[in-house]
Write a protein that holds these residues in place. Structure first.
Motif, PDB file in Angstrom:
ATOM      1  N   MET A 320       0.825  -1.203   0.000  1.00 54.55           N
ATOM      2  CA  MET A 320       0.000   0.000   0.000  1.00 54.55           C
ATOM      3  C   MET A 320       0.864   1.259   0.000  1.00 54.55           C
ATOM      4  N   ALA A 321       1.959   1.224   0.749  1.00 58.86           N
ATOM      5  CA  ALA A 321       2.855   2.383   0.779  1.00 58.86           C
ATOM      6  C   ALA A 321       3.462   2.642  -0.598  1.00 58.86           C
ATOM      7  N   PHE A 322       3.844   1.581  -1.282  1.00 58.99           N
ATOM      8  CA  PHE A 322       4.426   1.732  -2.619  1.00 58.99           C
ATOM      9  C   PHE A 322       3.408   2.309  -3.590  1.00 58.99           C
ATOM     10  N   ILE A 323       2.170   1.809  -3.553  1.00 58.05           N
ATOM     11  CA  ILE A 323       1.127   2.297  -4.461  1.00 58.05           C
ATOM     12  C   ILE A 323       0.831   3.775  -4.187  1.00 58.05           C
ATOM     13  N   LEU A 324       0.794   4.138  -2.907  1.00 62.11           N
ATOM     14  CA  LEU A 324       0.509   5.528  -2.557  1.00 62.11           C
ATOM     15  C   LEU A 324       1.616   6.461  -3.025  1.00 62.11           C
ATOM     16  N   ILE A 325       2.866   6.067  -2.811  1.00 60.08           N
ATOM     17  CA  ILE A 325       3.995   6.947  -3.141  1.00 60.08           C
ATOM     18  C   ILE A 325       4.252   6.972  -4.644  1.00 60.08           C
ATOM     19  N   PHE A 417      -7.274   2.483  -2.264  1.00 66.79           N
ATOM     20  CA  PHE A 417      -6.060   2.714  -3.053  1.00 66.79           C
ATOM     21  C   PHE A 417      -6.101   1.939  -4.373  1.00 66.79           C
ATOM     22  N   PHE A 418      -6.449   0.661  -4.302  1.00 68.67           N
ATOM     23  CA  PHE A 418      -6.526  -0.121  -5.539  1.00 68.67           C
ATOM     24  C   PHE A 418      -7.689   0.350  -6.408  1.00 68.67           C
ATOM     25  N   GLY A 419      -8.853   0.552  -5.786  1.00 68.74           N
ATOM     26  CA  GLY A 419     -10.031   0.924  -6.550  1.00 68.74           C
ATOM     27  C   GLY A 419      -9.894   2.271  -7.231  1.00 68.74           C
ATOM     28  N   ASN A 420      -9.389   3.243  -6.518  1.00 68.17           N
ATOM     29  CA  ASN A 420      -9.230   4.575  -7.111  1.00 68.17           C
ATOM     30  C   ASN A 420      -8.105   4.605  -8.147  1.00 68.17           C
ATOM     31  N   SER A 421      -7.081   3.781  -7.953  1.00 66.46           N
ATOM     32  CA  SER A 421      -6.039   3.679  -8.987  1.00 66.46           C
ATOM     33  C   SER A 421      -6.627   3.114 -10.269  1.00 66.46           C
ATOM     34  N   ALA A 422      -7.510   2.108 -10.114  1.00 67.45           N
ATOM     35  CA  ALA A 422      -8.164   1.528 -11.300  1.00 67.45           C
ATOM     36  C   ALA A 422      -9.107   2.542 -11.954  1.00 67.45           C
ATOM     37  N   LEU A 423      -9.884   3.254 -11.156  1.00 68.11           N
ATOM     38  CA  LEU A 423     -10.812   4.247 -11.704  1.00 68.11           C
ATOM     39  C   LEU A 423     -10.065   5.375 -12.411  1.00 68.11           C
ATOM     40  N   TYR A 424      -8.907   5.737 -11.913  1.00 67.92           N
ATOM     41  CA  TYR A 424      -8.109   6.790 -12.558  1.00 67.92           C
ATOM     42  C   TYR A 424      -7.769   6.385 -13.985  1.00 67.92           C
ATOM     43  N   ILE A 438     -13.292  -6.223 -15.837  1.00 68.84           N
ATOM     44  CA  ILE A 438     -14.631  -6.794 -15.682  1.00 68.84           C
ATOM     45  C   ILE A 438     -14.658  -8.257 -16.105  1.00 68.84           C
ATOM     46  N   GLU A 439     -14.079  -8.549 -17.238  1.00 70.15           N
ATOM     47  CA  GLU A 439     -14.158  -9.897 -17.796  1.00 70.15           C
ATOM     48  C   GLU A 439     -13.213 -10.867 -17.096  1.00 70.15           C
ATOM     49  N   SER A 440     -12.062 -10.403 -16.665  1.00 71.15           N
ATOM     50  CA  SER A 440     -11.072 -11.272 -16.016  1.00 71.15           C
ATOM     51  C   SER A 440     -10.422 -10.502 -14.870  1.00 71.15           C
ATOM     52  N   PRO A 441     -11.066 -10.499 -13.700  1.00 69.94           N
ATOM     53  CA  PRO A 441     -10.563  -9.687 -12.576  1.00 69.94           C
ATOM     54  C   PRO A 441      -9.115  -9.964 -12.214  1.00 69.94           C
ATOM     55  N   GLU A 442      -8.680 -11.222 -12.314  1.00 68.41           N
ATOM     56  CA  GLU A 442      -7.305 -11.553 -11.932  1.00 68.41           C
ATOM     57  C   GLU A 442      -6.310 -10.896 -12.875  1.00 68.41           C
ATOM     58  N   HIS A 443      -6.613 -10.881 -14.183  1.00 64.34           N
ATOM     59  CA  HIS A 443      -5.726 -10.216 -15.132  1.00 64.34           C
ATOM     60  C   HIS A 443      -5.819  -8.697 -14.987  1.00 64.34           C
ATOM     61  N   GLY A 444      -7.007  -8.202 -14.670  1.00 69.11           N
ATOM     62  CA  GLY A 444      -7.156  -6.765 -14.475  1.00 69.11           C
ATOM     63  C   GLY A 444      -6.334  -6.272 -13.297  1.00 69.11           C
ATOM     64  N   TRP A 445      -6.264  -7.065 -12.238  1.00 67.61           N
ATOM     65  CA  TRP A 445      -5.498  -6.668 -11.050  1.00 67.61           C
ATOM     66  C   TRP A 445      -4.006  -6.556 -11.385  1.00 67.61           C
ATOM     67  N   TYR A 446      -3.482  -7.574 -12.063  1.00 62.36           N
ATOM     68  CA  TYR A 446      -2.061  -7.545 -12.416  1.00 62.36           C
ATOM     69  C   TYR A 446      -1.769  -6.514 -13.500  1.00 62.36           C
ATOM     70  N   ALA A 447      -2.762  -6.254 -14.378  1.00 60.22           N
ATOM     71  CA  ALA A 447      -2.566  -5.208 -15.382  1.00 60.22           C
ATOM     72  C   ALA A 447      -2.411  -3.847 -14.714  1.00 60.22           C
ATOM     73  N   LEU A 448      -3.167  -3.608 -13.650  1.00 55.98           N
ATOM     74  CA  LEU A 448      -3.041  -2.349 -12.915  1.00 55.98           C
ATOM     75  C   LEU A 448      -1.664  -2.240 -12.276  1.00 55.98           C
ATOM     76  N   LEU A 449      -1.171  -3.324 -11.682  1.00 54.32           N
ATOM     77  CA  LEU A 449       0.158  -3.298 -11.065  1.00 54.32           C
ATOM     78  C   LEU A 449       1.237  -2.988 -12.090  1.00 54.32           C
ATOM     79  N   GLY A 450       1.041  -3.452 -13.325  1.00 55.63           N
ATOM     80  CA  GLY A 450       2.033  -3.220 -14.365  1.00 55.63           C
ATOM     81  C   GLY A 450       2.109  -1.787 -14.829  1.00 55.63           C
ATOM     82  N   MET A 451       1.157  -0.962 -14.443  1.00 55.09           N
ATOM     83  CA  MET A 451       1.146   0.444 -14.838  1.00 55.09           C
ATOM     84  C   MET A 451       1.944   1.333 -13.886  1.00 55.09           C
ATOM     85  N   PHE A 452       2.393   0.809 -12.764  1.00 53.89           N
ATOM     86  CA  PHE A 452       3.165   1.591 -11.802  1.00 53.89           C
ATOM     87  C   PHE A 452       4.653   1.535 -12.164  1.00 53.89           C
TER      88      PHE A 452
END
Length: 726
Positions: A320-325, A417-424, A438-452
């Motif tokens: 969470m600290a990494f995502i915030l910073i 933190f995760f939800g608002n990062s995704a909405l952004y 929406i279609e593949s939540p597990e891939h969506g989660w890791y796709a978001l991490l790959g954007m940091f």
């Protein structure tokens, strides 16, 4: 005194002639109340529950619970594996029916659970402790709060933290999609599903099991928490049925978490190690969890598992600290504050939201709110055991307030933190990511991490954190399941190791079967269906716990009614002259003097009272036991001093006992014996426990008066208990 009695039935306690004890305080005839013999009506009865129901001091396998629950789970698993399409279609029809016809029931149940736990915290009962009155917490506040979070959070929180807000923004349950209102509610809906409701269920079952286990020495189990409601029947078929329902619900709850976990982790392992995604890797992860559980059970490395459960908290904090910073810091902090405020403002109306006026809303309710409510109910007994174990010595108020605030706030931070990062990303026009979430939540989660920034590091950290959540849930779930299928008198002990391994394997089979039948959606169906009977247990626990709290309050009120002069321990102090009071302060009796006083004053006084009771047609018994010294509360079945017992048709007889108690002598003033460090008090114990006051120096008439006061309190209390039971 009028000696007339019912000659036809001298033991009939309901005759119209009042005893002198009843005439002394009551204006009318007081009949002995008829109370159900199976259920406890006093604190003394609650204290005897362990002796009456769980005489065995060693762990015993509850074979009926084990066989029936495992047969149900195994049959379901084999059906799903053999006919996955039919199983998925049947469960979907069942879920649709529940969502359409029983959605209101789930919603109302959760609202009542929240109301009940908050009421307990705010009432006078909130001062009661999970243990004796003098018990104190084992862990400091900070450590305890961290353990609360670790006990109740699973990898599913990560899974839904991205897909939940995106779905609620693009396809809200009501109103226009992609509107300002939908955006404002998107994260709040996920916070609502992971907020107070789930932790209120944990708090309810945790404080109920902990209260009966640590305050009344009953086993740490659901059936023991229902002892005030069903009495000795909780040990028979009724108790087995309750344990079976709780166990099956727990297995499905844990299996759902494991299934969601392997679906998510299989993507992370593929990205980090180049494995092929799919069912094979998912099944391998399930088998890996079983192997780790067996290793922890057979090699004695449970301390390592406990260390892992603490490590997962710190890994989540680091993530969470990494995502915030590294992320959009100002946007995330602004969003967190607004989300929490919106949650608090809309909680009452959102809590009762059934979308009765929204067409085709049952699909959304079944997939989201009802699924989560069922999920928390299924996880309730599982997490409740852990919360109870780490909270011994806490007051009910501390327990409830901490449970519905500290871990809930941690959940809110992760979701926001995760939800608002995704909405952004969605607001920036990244429609491909939105569709993926929406279609593949597990891939969506890791796709978001790959954007940091430093995506590989964050993916590794997130996968490691998820793995720790996953391992903790699998190992802890097997332990709790073994406890629920055994009778364990000591709350600090666990079920046999082989039973823990058995449940780990069976849960893995169930998880694999649901993965074969359709993955996460099938798990949601099964959880919603099998958690339905657990709602009944939630109601029973509330009724039982409420009755126990009423028993404690009734006794306290009874003491206040009979005399405002109360000792710090709650005992009644007989009236004495000023010379008697001064004599007690300045005189410290030897054992010989105590024995002489018992023979000269106490026993004759009790003989007089017993004779009068018998003259009025009551069955009064007098016992003159040896003058054994005692330090702990007297066991009325093995008296250590003069005893008066009056049998009534109540579930518990009246008794009045005087025993010699060796007490450390004060080191200041007074008349001290030069050859001893103790003196002897003559303390009174009744069916409600020790009074904590000394009869030494009283006259025979004063002792008789004290017996009358105690009998009056007995009549008052039993009458109140009878009214509550009816």
């Amino acid at each position: 005194m009028n000696q007339n009695s019912n000659e036809d039935n001298p033991n009939d306690h309901t005759h119209s002639e009042k005893t002198p004890f009843e005439r002394s305080r009551f204006g009318g005839s007081v009949k002995s109340p008829k109370v159900k013999s199976e259920v406890p009506v006093s604190k003394s009865d609650l204290g005897k529950g362990a002796q009456k129901l769980w005489q065995n001091k060693t762990t015993q396998i509850n074979w009926s619970v084990l066989i029936i629950s495992s047969a149900v789970i195994a049959s379901f698993s084999f059906w799903v594996i053999a006919m996955p399409d039919q199983a998925r279609a049947t469960m979907k029809l069942t879920v649709n029916w529940i969502a359409t016809n029983l959605g209101w029931y789930y919603v109302l149940t959760m609202a009542l659970v929240i109301f009940f736990v908050v009421w307990v915290a705010l009432s006078k009962a909130g001062n009661l402790r999970l243990g004796p009155d003098d018990s104190r917490p084992q862990y400091g506040l900070a450590t305890w709060a961290a353990m609360l979070f670790a006990a109740g959070v699973g990898i599913d929180l990560l899974f839904f933290s991205v897909t939940g807000p995106v779905v609620q923004y693009l396809t809200p349950p009501s109103g226009d999609a992609e509107s300002a209102a939908a955006l404002q509610d998107a994260v709040v809906w996920t916070m609502f599903h992971y907020g107070i409701a789930g932790w209120a269920v944990y708090a309810l079952l945790g404080m109920a099991m902990g209260y009966f286990a640590y305050r009344w020495n009953l086993p740490l189990s659901i059936r023991a928490a229902l002892y005030p409601l069903f009495g000795k029947r909780v040990k028979g078929a009724l108790g087995d049925s309750i344990s079976t329902i709780a166990l099956i619900g727990t297995v499905f709850g844990v299996a759902t978490t494991m299934g969601i976990g392997v679906v998510l982790l299989n993507v992370g392992f593929a990205k980090l190690f180049g494995f092929n995604e799919g069912l094979t890797l998912q099944i391998a992860l399930v088998i890996g969890a079983v192997i780790l559980t067996i290793a922890a059970t057979t090699s004695g490395v449970d301390r390592g598992i406990r260390w892992i459960s603490e490590l997962n908290l710190w890994s989540a904090v680091a993530m969470m600290a990494f995502i915030l910073i590294a992320g959009h810091t100002a946007f995330l902090l602004n969003g967190l504050v607004e989300n929490i405020g919106q949650f608090l403002v809309t909680l009452p109306s959102r809590m009762f939201k059934t979308f009765a006026y929204v067409p085709d809303s049952s699909d959304w309710m079944g997939s989201w709110t009802l699924f989560f409510w069922a999920f928390w109910l299924a996880w309730g007994p599982f997490v409740g055991v852990f919360l109870a174990r780490i909270s011994r010595g806490r007051t009910l108020r501390e327990f409830v307030v901490a449970a519905i605030t500290v871990p809930v706030l941690c959940d809110f931070i992760i979701v926001s933190f995760f939800g608002n990062s995704a909405l952004y990303e969605v607001l920036q026009g990244n429609s491909a990511f939105a569709e993926l979430a929406i279609e593949s939540p597990e891939h969506g989660w890791y796709a978001l991490l790959g954007m940091f920034p430093a995506p590989l590091f964050l993916i590794a950290l997130a996968t490691f954190s998820g793995l720790l959540f996953y391992i903790t849930s699998a190992n802890s779930g097997a332990m709790v399941m073994s406890n629920f299928s055994a009778s364990i008198p000591d709350p600090s002990e666990d079920g046999p190791k082989w039973l823990r391994i058995f449940w780990a394997v069976l849960t893995a089979v169930l998880t694999i079967s649901m993965l074969l039948a359709g993955g996460v959606i099938t798990m949601e169906y099964a959880t919603l269906i099998f958690a339905l009977p657990v709602t009944v247990i939630a109601y029973l626990v509330m009724f039982s716990f409420y009755k126990a709290l009423r028993i404690e309050r009734a006794e306290q009120e009874g003491k206040v009614i009979r005399d405002p002069t109360i000792t710090p321990s709650g005992g009644h102090i007989p009236e004495r002259s000023w010379k008697q009071r001064l004599g007690q302060m300045l005189t410290f009796a030897s054992k010989k003097e105590g024995v002489q006083y018992l023979e000269r004053v106490i026993r004759p006084a009790l003989d007089d009272v017993a004779a009068e009771f018998r003259g009025q047609g009551y069955d009064a018994e007098r016992q003159n036991a040896d003058h054994d010294e005692r330090i702990s509360t007297i066991d009325p079945t093995r008296p250590s001093g003069p005893l008066l017992r009056v049998s009534t048709d109540s579930v518990h007889d009246f008794y009045y006992q005087v025993a010699m108690v060796a007490t450390p002598a004060p080191t200041f003033s007074g008349k001290m014996a030069s050859d001893t460090d103790v003196y002897y008090r003559l303390e009174v114990t009744t069916q409600t426990g020790s009074g904590g006051y000394d009869l030494m120096g009283l006259s025979r008439q004063q002792v008789i008066d004290d017996v009358l006061e105690q009998y009056e309190a007995y009549i008052t209390y039993i009458s109140a208990a009878r009214e509550e039971d009816e």
